[in-house]
Motif scaffolding. Sequence first.
Motif, mmCIF file in Angstrom:
data_model
loop_
_atom_site.group_PDB
_atom_site.id
_atom_site.type_symbol
_atom_site.label_atom_id
_atom_site.label_comp_id
_atom_site.label_asym_id
_atom_site.label_seq_id
_atom_site.Cartn_x
_atom_site.Cartn_y
_atom_site.Cartn_z
ATOM 1 N N VAL A 1 43.422 45.293 34.156
ATOM 2 C CA VAL A 1 43.474 46.701 33.759
ATOM 3 C C VAL A 1 43.601 46.832 32.243
ATOM 4 O O VAL A 1 42.839 47.552 31.588
ATOM 5 C CB VAL A 1 44.655 47.405 34.467
ATOM 6 N N ASP A 2 44.552 46.118 31.653
ATOM 7 C CA ASP A 2 44.802 46.263 30.220
ATOM 8 C C ASP A 2 43.754 45.560 29.364
ATOM 9 O O ASP A 2 43.523 45.947 28.215
ATOM 10 C CB ASP A 2 46.193 45.743 29.873
ATOM 11 N N LEU A 3 43.114 44.532 29.905
ATOM 12 C CA LEU A 3 42.067 43.827 29.165
ATOM 13 C C LEU A 3 40.718 44.534 29.252
ATOM 14 O O LEU A 3 39.749 44.106 28.621
ATOM 15 C CB LEU A 3 41.929 42.390 29.677
ATOM 16 N N GLY A 4 40.638 45.602 30.042
ATOM 17 C CA GLY A 4 39.381 46.316 30.179
ATOM 18 C C GLY A 4 38.330 45.539 30.942
ATOM 19 O O GLY A 4 37.135 45.628 30.637
ATOM 20 N N HIS A 5 38.749 44.798 31.967
ATOM 21 C CA HIS A 5 37.803 43.995 32.741
ATOM 22 C C HIS A 5 36.983 44.848 33.694
ATOM 23 O O HIS A 5 37.429 45.894 34.168
ATOM 24 C CB HIS A 5 38.564 42.923 33.527
ATOM 25 N N TRP A 6 35.795 44.351 33.984
ATOM 26 C CA TRP A 6 34.919 45.036 34.935
ATOM 27 C C TRP A 6 35.429 44.885 36.365
ATOM 28 O O TRP A 6 35.279 45.792 37.160
ATOM 29 C CB TRP A 6 33.513 44.440 34.870
ATOM 30 N N ARG A 7 36.040 43.703 36.657
ATOM 31 C CA ARG A 7 36.421 43.465 38.056
ATOM 32 C C ARG A 7 37.537 42.435 38.228
ATOM 33 O O ARG A 7 38.355 42.546 39.143
ATOM 34 C CB ARG A 7 35.197 43.002 38.858
ATOM 35 N N HIS A 8 37.616 41.443 37.374
ATOM 36 C CA HIS A 8 38.441 40.268 37.634
ATOM 37 C C HIS A 8 39.800 40.326 36.944
ATOM 38 O O HIS A 8 40.070 41.195 36.124
ATOM 39 C CB HIS A 8 37.688 39.008 37.202
ATOM 40 N N ASN A 9 40.625 39.325 37.265
ATOM 41 C CA ASN A 9 41.913 39.187 36.579
ATOM 42 C C ASN A 9 41.721 38.336 35.327
ATOM 43 O O ASN A 9 40.589 37.996 34.951
ATOM 44 C CB ASN A 9 42.983 38.616 37.515
ATOM 45 N N SER A 10 42.812 37.955 34.678
ATOM 46 C CA SER A 10 42.694 37.200 33.419
ATOM 47 C C SER A 10 42.236 35.765 33.648
ATOM 48 O O SER A 10 41.890 35.069 32.684
ATOM 49 C CB SER A 10 44.026 37.204 32.672
ATOM 50 N N ASN A 11 42.225 35.322 34.891
ATOM 51 C CA ASN A 11 41.685 33.999 35.219
ATOM 52 C C ASN A 11 40.245 34.075 35.682
ATOM 53 O O ASN A 11 39.698 33.080 36.182
ATOM 54 C CB ASN A 11 42.541 33.323 36.294
ATOM 55 N N GLY A 12 39.618 35.243 35.537
ATOM 56 C CA GLY A 12 38.209 35.380 35.871
ATOM 57 C C GLY A 12 37.912 35.413 37.348
ATOM 58 O O GLY A 12 36.812 35.044 37.770
ATOM 59 N N VAL A 13 38.862 35.881 38.162
ATOM 60 C CA VAL A 13 38.731 35.829 39.621
ATOM 61 C C VAL A 13 38.865 37.231 40.217
ATOM 62 O O VAL A 13 39.700 38.034 39.782
ATOM 63 C CB VAL A 13 39.804 34.896 40.224
ATOM 64 N N ASP A 14 38.048 37.501 41.224
ATOM 65 C CA ASP A 14 38.156 38.734 42.004
ATOM 66 C C ASP A 14 39.357 38.592 42.935
ATOM 67 O O ASP A 14 39.339 37.807 43.885
ATOM 68 C CB ASP A 14 36.872 38.926 42.817
ATOM 69 N N LEU A 15 40.418 39.351 42.682
ATOM 70 C CA LEU A 15 41.640 39.220 43.477
ATOM 71 C C LEU A 15 41.414 39.574 44.939
ATOM 72 O O LEU A 15 42.096 39.035 45.822
ATOM 73 C CB LEU A 15 42.749 40.096 42.895
ATOM 74 N N ASN A 16 40.454 40.458 45.206
ATOM 75 C CA ASN A 16 40.210 40.817 46.602
ATOM 76 C C ASN A 16 39.271 39.837 47.293
ATOM 77 O O ASN A 16 38.533 40.200 48.216
ATOM 78 C CB ASN A 16 39.645 42.235 46.713
ATOM 79 N N ARG A 17 39.312 38.611 46.846
ATOM 80 C CA ARG A 17 38.696 37.486 47.555
ATOM 81 C C ARG A 17 39.694 36.330 47.672
ATOM 82 O O ARG A 17 39.317 35.223 48.052
ATOM 83 C CB ARG A 17 37.435 36.993 46.817
ATOM 84 N N ASP A 18 40.946 36.613 47.370
ATOM 85 C CA ASP A 18 41.964 35.554 47.283
ATOM 86 C C ASP A 18 43.038 35.682 48.355
ATOM 87 O O ASP A 18 44.074 35.041 48.276
ATOM 88 C CB ASP A 18 42.619 35.595 45.889
ATOM 89 N N TRP A 19 42.765 36.483 49.397
ATOM 90 C CA TRP A 19 43.787 36.727 50.422
ATOM 91 C C TRP A 19 43.727 35.679 51.531
ATOM 92 O O TRP A 19 43.860 35.994 52.715
ATOM 93 C CB TRP A 19 43.623 38.136 50.982
ATOM 94 N N SER A 20 43.549 34.449 51.128
ATOM 95 C CA SER A 20 43.485 33.332 52.077
ATOM 96 C C SER A 20 44.384 32.193 51.623
ATOM 97 O O SER A 20 45.354 31.848 52.285
ATOM 98 C CB SER A 20 42.039 32.841 52.220
ATOM 99 N N LYS A 21 44.051 31.638 50.446
ATOM 100 C CA LYS A 21 44.825 30.506 49.923
ATOM 101 C C LYS A 21 45.730 30.893 48.765
ATOM 102 O O LYS A 21 46.506 30.069 48.283
ATOM 103 C CB LYS A 21 43.864 29.386 49.502
ATOM 104 N N TYR A 22 45.610 32.146 48.262
ATOM 105 C CA TYR A 22 46.498 32.688 47.233
ATOM 106 C C TYR A 22 46.550 31.794 45.991
ATOM 107 O O TYR A 22 47.610 31.417 45.513
ATOM 108 C CB TYR A 22 47.920 32.884 47.784
ATOM 109 N N ARG A 23 45.377 31.508 45.445
ATOM 110 C CA ARG A 23 45.338 30.663 44.248
ATOM 111 C C ARG A 23 45.720 31.439 42.991
ATOM 112 O O ARG A 23 46.085 30.849 41.976
ATOM 113 C CB ARG A 23 43.937 30.068 44.087
ATOM 114 N N GLN A 24 45.609 32.749 43.048
ATOM 115 C CA GLN A 24 45.930 33.576 41.887
ATOM 116 C C GLN A 24 47.356 34.116 42.001
ATOM 117 O O GLN A 24 47.777 34.552 43.077
ATOM 118 C CB GLN A 24 44.928 34.711 41.744
#
Length: 411
Positions: free
Chosen positions: A266-289
């Motif tokens: 949000v604060d970095l003005g990203h199009w979709r991802h977090n600061s690690n370059g990952v779509d958080l709504n694809r991480d609800w399995s192994k929780y790497r982020q």
Amino acid sequence: MTIKRYWGTFLPIALALVMVDCSLPKKVKFKNPVDTRDRQIDYQTKKTYYFEALGVSVSNEFDGARLNGANQLNDSTITLYFAPENTPINKSPYYAFETWSELPRQVYFEFEYPKEFRHRYKPKRKKNGEWGIVDSVNVIKSDKGRMLRLMVDREPQLIAAQEINSSDDVEQWYLQHILDSNDFVHLGSAGQSSLGRNIPVLDIYRGSPEGKPIVVLLTRQHPPEVTGFFAFQEFVETVVESSVLSTEFLSKYRVLAFPNLNPDGVDLGHWRHNSNGVDLNRDWSKYRQPEVENVVSFITEISKKDGGEIILGLDFHSTYEDVFYTNKTRRGTTLPHFIDDWFERLEKDIKDYEVNEKDSNSNKPVSKGWFLYGQGAVGITYEIGDHTPKERIVEIGEASSLAMMELLLEK
């Protein structure tokens, strides 16, 4: 002697690993797993571009900005370049910049994106503290995407794809509108993001939390999806308002509301991802982020500690149109009839409203699938259209919140 030395050295380590593993949230399997390990991002350079010949400045030096470059094209036009944090990524070019001028003048701002992306969002403008949509007559199609015709002067104005709601803005909202005078709302933290920003949680209940079934509300997994955040705001404000319904509901149920799941993005003005370059709504399995791991850990630990069953999860997003993404599986879940009953109520309570539902069991590791497969609960992705009018969003958010409370009290 050798055996004793072996166990004396490694037994404490083994026990520690077991303890750590037990404390981690239970992983959930999905048909189509997604690799959510860290990926490199490109940071935008924070700076103010000054064009002396025009007397015009353009800046990205604020939270939520997105501007990757600026150049003067001619005596009336400035080309602005916008690029994503990394690729591959959804085709949702986000932009946000501030501009002002030494003297009043008309300027053309040409929006340029990488060649594989096209303009998506109608420009919004904030001037004198108020947001509004730029009149369409001043948004002109161009070879590179769009050209914005704008009158600028000494008073800075923000131009953005969606209204900016930074982490600070979100905090001010829940402090002023949710926590103020509501002693049954408990502000907590689910931990920190990858860059150390707080992940706030609003823990809402009356009386003792023990044994209360839990409703989870999520938003801002994807930074620009602000219309979904608006619906989330109205939904939560309706839950906590001073009413007989709210009091009765919160005496029986508990709500965990997460108003900013991706504060870095949000604060970095990203199009979709977090600061690690990952779509958080694809991480609800192994929780790497860390964001998802911390939120999942918080939810499951609260549920276990106080004996409250997780019954419903609503994840607020934005897309091209209003739509509810649901799981096909209903039988055997916590609330097998809730979705049909809820949608029926919405069509009854909202004038000229027709529910747009798309149902399919989640194959990829998204939140609605986590609620279904991991908790046996109802999971819904609650999407609001990019350009749904704010008045309509308020109406939908309030009505859906009221209907949820009434239906759950009938359970």
